[in-house]
Design an enzyme around this catalytic site. Structure first.
Site, PDB file in Angstrom:
ATOM      1  N   THR A  77       0.579   0.750   9.619  1.00 55.51           N
ATOM      2  CA  THR A  77      -0.946   1.187   9.945  1.00 55.51           C
ATOM      3  C   THR A  77      -1.896  -0.068  10.273  1.00 55.51           C
ATOM      4  O   THR A  77      -1.566  -1.106   9.914  1.00 55.51           O
ATOM      5  CB  THR A  77      -1.124   2.098   9.109  1.00 55.51           C
ATOM      6  OG1 THR A  77      -1.545   1.425   7.811  1.00 55.51           O
ATOM      7  CG2 THR A  77      -0.116   3.195   8.657  1.00 55.51           C
ATOM      8  N   TYR A  97      -5.577  -4.877  -6.050  1.00 54.41           N
ATOM      9  CA  TYR A  97      -5.253  -3.704  -5.236  1.00 54.41           C
ATOM     10  C   TYR A  97      -4.295  -3.075  -6.171  1.00 54.41           C
ATOM     11  O   TYR A  97      -4.654  -1.597  -6.178  1.00 54.41           O
ATOM     12  CB  TYR A  97      -4.425  -3.951  -4.123  1.00 54.41           C
ATOM     13  CG  TYR A  97      -4.133  -3.145  -2.991  1.00 54.41           C
ATOM     14  CD1 TYR A  97      -4.916  -2.354  -2.547  1.00 54.41           C
ATOM     15  CD2 TYR A  97      -2.594  -2.627  -2.940  1.00 54.41           C
ATOM     16  CE1 TYR A  97      -4.583  -1.207  -1.539  1.00 54.41           C
ATOM     17  CE2 TYR A  97      -2.335  -1.710  -2.156  1.00 54.41           C
ATOM     18  CZ  TYR A  97      -3.072  -0.889  -1.479  1.00 54.41           C
ATOM     19  OH  TYR A  97      -2.886   0.096  -0.602  1.00 54.41           O
TER      20      TYR A  97
END
Length: 239
Positions: free
Chosen positions: A190, A155
């Site tokens: 989120t 990531y």
């Protein structure tokens, strides 16, 4: 802030920061182009913005990793509004895993959504902004596009790549009237976390609305000032 007449394109508008930012730009009177892979989410958002804000909203289902989709997105935008003033690239996916558990498919998925997509969108939108002699590109590398973390090698690779690419483009287009802003958010509550196995106190992370306020602030700086980079952390992770 009255943004009437300004055209804002948001890639990744279906949920999270992109959706919250769309609502703020609509409330300020901007014309919106909302794009993501999930058409149902876009149509629901369009209905909400047109009903509540009487906004002009163009919905364009788009896979940002597809050159054909991105070319169609920009073509439809120019056909409807004639210009693109602000681009927010809020699309992306996440995975936080130790290296032995990170597959090559994981790596490719992260690089495609977070870096390839941003490359394709920038490559297609920036010539439009250059012709206009005006534009603003906002990307969200997040805090892991600035500082590494264990169990996030793949990531971080994608997000550091996004940071480096945008900084290089800022130099390339600095005489074209195009501004660039990089937003390094800490944890944001989120759907990013839905598929993450790591235990996180999501109630202590930033809200999507708090992150969207930073996006809006960056987008509305006028005059000689440009918000190049901003770090916004949850209160529990200051400095």
């Amino acid at each position: 802030m009255d943004l009437s007449g300004r055209v804002v394109m948001i890639v990744g508008a279906g949920r999270g920061i992109g959706r919250a930012a769309a609502e703020m730009f609509a409330a300020a009177g901007a014309d919106l182009v909302i794009a993501s892979r999930t058409e149902a989410e876009l149509l629901e958002l369009q209905f909400k913005l047109e009903r509540e804000q009487r906004s002009r909203v163009l919905v364009q289902p788009t896979d940002a990793t597809s050159a054909t989709d991105v070319e169609r997105l920009v073509s439809e935008t120019l056909g409807s509004f004639g210009r693109i003033d602000t681009l927010l690239y809020a699309a992306g996916v996440g995975a936080l895993k130790p290296l032995p558990e990170t597959s090559l498919d994981d790596f490719d998925r992260l690089m495609n959504a977070n870096t390839r997509g941003a490359f394709l969108v920038a490559k297609t939108v920036l010539p439009v902004m250059e012709r206009q002699r005006r534009g603003h590109v906002i990307a969200i590398p997040g805090i892991l596009g600035r500082a590494p973390m264990a169990h996030a090698a793949a990531y971080c690779a994608a997000k550091f790549a996004l940071t480096g690419m945008m900084k290089a483009l800022a130099l390339e287009y600095k005489r074209a009237g195009v501004r660039f802003s990089l937003l390094h958010f800490g944890g944001v509550n989120t759907s990013f976390w839905d598929a993450i196995g790591m235990r996180v106190q999501r109630e202590k992370t930033l809200t999507a609305e708090a992150a969207a306020r930073a996006v809006f602030f960056a987008a509305t700086q006028e005059g000689e000032g440009v918000l190049n980079e901003l770090v916004l952390q949850p209160e529990s992770h200051q400095l």
